[in-house]
Enzyme design. Structure first.
Site, PDB file in Angstrom:
ATOM      1  N   ALA A  65      38.609  -0.692   2.261  1.00 54.57           N
ATOM      2  CA  ALA A  65      37.271  -1.418   2.410  1.00 54.57           C
ATOM      3  C   ALA A  65      37.570  -2.229   3.618  1.00 54.57           C
ATOM      4  CB  ALA A  65      36.934  -2.135   1.281  1.00 54.57           C
ATOM      5  N   ALA A  66      38.475  -2.303   4.559  1.00 55.93           N
ATOM      6  CA  ALA A  66      38.531  -2.778   5.732  1.00 55.93           C
ATOM      7  C   ALA A  66      37.188  -2.499   6.639  1.00 55.93           C
ATOM      8  CB  ALA A  66      39.790  -2.934   6.402  1.00 55.93           C
ATOM      9  N   GLY A  67      37.264  -1.320   6.904  1.00 57.17           N
ATOM     10  CA  GLY A  67      36.159  -0.715   7.706  1.00 57.17           C
ATOM     11  C   GLY A  67      34.652  -1.101   7.013  1.00 57.17           C
ATOM     12  N   ASP A  68      34.633  -0.995   5.790  1.00 51.37           N
ATOM     13  CA  ASP A  68      33.419  -1.425   5.207  1.00 51.37           C
ATOM     14  C   ASP A  68      33.144  -3.022   5.149  1.00 51.37           C
ATOM     15  OD1 ASP A  68      33.101   1.130   4.178  1.00 51.37           O
ATOM     16  OD2 ASP A  68      34.054   0.679   2.500  1.00 51.37           O
TER      17      ASP A  68
END
Length: 306
Positions: free
Chosen positions: A251-254
């Site tokens: 979820a880093a990109g999210d």
């Protein structure tokens, strides 16, 4: 509710296990832990935008099962408008099977479930939400025709349209690009979209140039610890990533996309929005899980002003 960020996309229940390494084909490994946590790129980005200062509405679809209720409840608990999160009979909710290794890299298998039932008609029914938005976000975990409709409708309404092309398996349809204000791929997604290798700043610039030539407004290629490359047709700008010790990159990109969108919706400039999204993502990778790892506005502001 007036939503200044509307997310059209997926909701998944993440089934997460940690192991020393990722398994080889045909291999059985002993896992170290297991937990379930709400996820899905659409829902993650909605939660990130909400925690980071935006009023958010979610357009999606879950199955008529326990996971579906939990996914809706998780969004409602964040103050997200869920009037457009439908419940589909006869299918499971979306799930993601995630293995995280000791170096915090992950491997993910997704089962679409209810996400596959999200149709253009589902989005049309809630056109008022799109009309009320400042920013509209899409990903690629729901049917392509639904993404296409949303991009085109958002563009027609004069909204800021963001596409996070994840997961990307190949080039996008050519007629999509003119509807996209910000295309935000990571290195593997940029490579899939362009057919070019993307593994450093130089190759990210080449890929971004290729994507701009296809008609997209602006490109942000995220490169993890190498930062991000922003391209708008007038040149390139590199944004160095904050240095942290990662625990889990899920979820880093999210988190970046949600934070970036929240800042744009508040009227911040693109450079400020990128830097803010990076700080939020940097915090998220120091925590386990998808939505539990996403920070709140005050946490990021504290780091930025420190």
């Amino acid at each position: 509710m007036q939503a200044n960020v509307v997310v059209v996309g997926s909701l998944n229940m993440d089934l997460v296990t940690r192991a020393q390494r990722l398994p080889q084909a045909g291999e059985t490994l002993a896992g170290e832990s297991f937990f379930t946590v709400p996820g899905g790129k659409g829902a993650n980005q909605a939660v990130a935008a909400a925690r980071l200062g935006a009023q958010v509405a979610m357009v999606g679809c879950v199955g008529a099962d326990a996971y579906g209720q939990q996914l809706r409840d998780a969004l409602l608990g964040e103050g997200i408008d869920c009037q457009a999160v439908a419940i589909a009979e006869g299918v499971s909710s979306g799930v993601a099977l995630i293995v995280v290794d000791a170096s915090s890299q992950n491997a993910i298998v997704i089962v679409a479930g209810g996400n596959g039932q999200l149709s253009p008609a589902s989005v049309m029914r809630f056109d008022a939400l799109l009309q009320s938005a400042e920013v509209i976000i899409c990903q690629l975990e729901v049917p392509a025709e639904t993404v296409e409709y949303t991009l085109a409708r958002g563009h027609a309404l004069g909204k800021t349209v963001i596409l996070n092309p994840a997961p990307a398996t190949g080039p996008l349809p050519a007629h999509w690009f003119g509807h996209i204000d910000y295309l935000i791929p990571n290195e593997s997604e940029a490579a899939a979209l362009t057919g070019l290798p993307v593994n450093d700043l130089a190759s990210a610039k080449v890929a971004a140039t290729h994507l701009l030539a296809l008609g997209v407004g602006k490109v942000i290629v995220t490169l993890g610890a190498q930062g991000a490359v922003f391209a708008d047709g007038t040149g390139f700008e590199h944004f160095a990533a904050p240095v942290v010790q990662p625990l889990d990159t899920t979820a880093a990109g999210d988190t970046f996309v949600g934070g970036f969108a929240a800042m744009l919706a508040r009227g911040e400039g693109v450079r400020e929005a990128i830097a803010f999204g990076q700080q939020a993502a940097a915090i998220s990778v120091t925590r386990a899980g998808a939505q539990p790892s996403i920070p709140y506005l005050l946490e990021v502001q504290t780091v930025v002003t420190a």
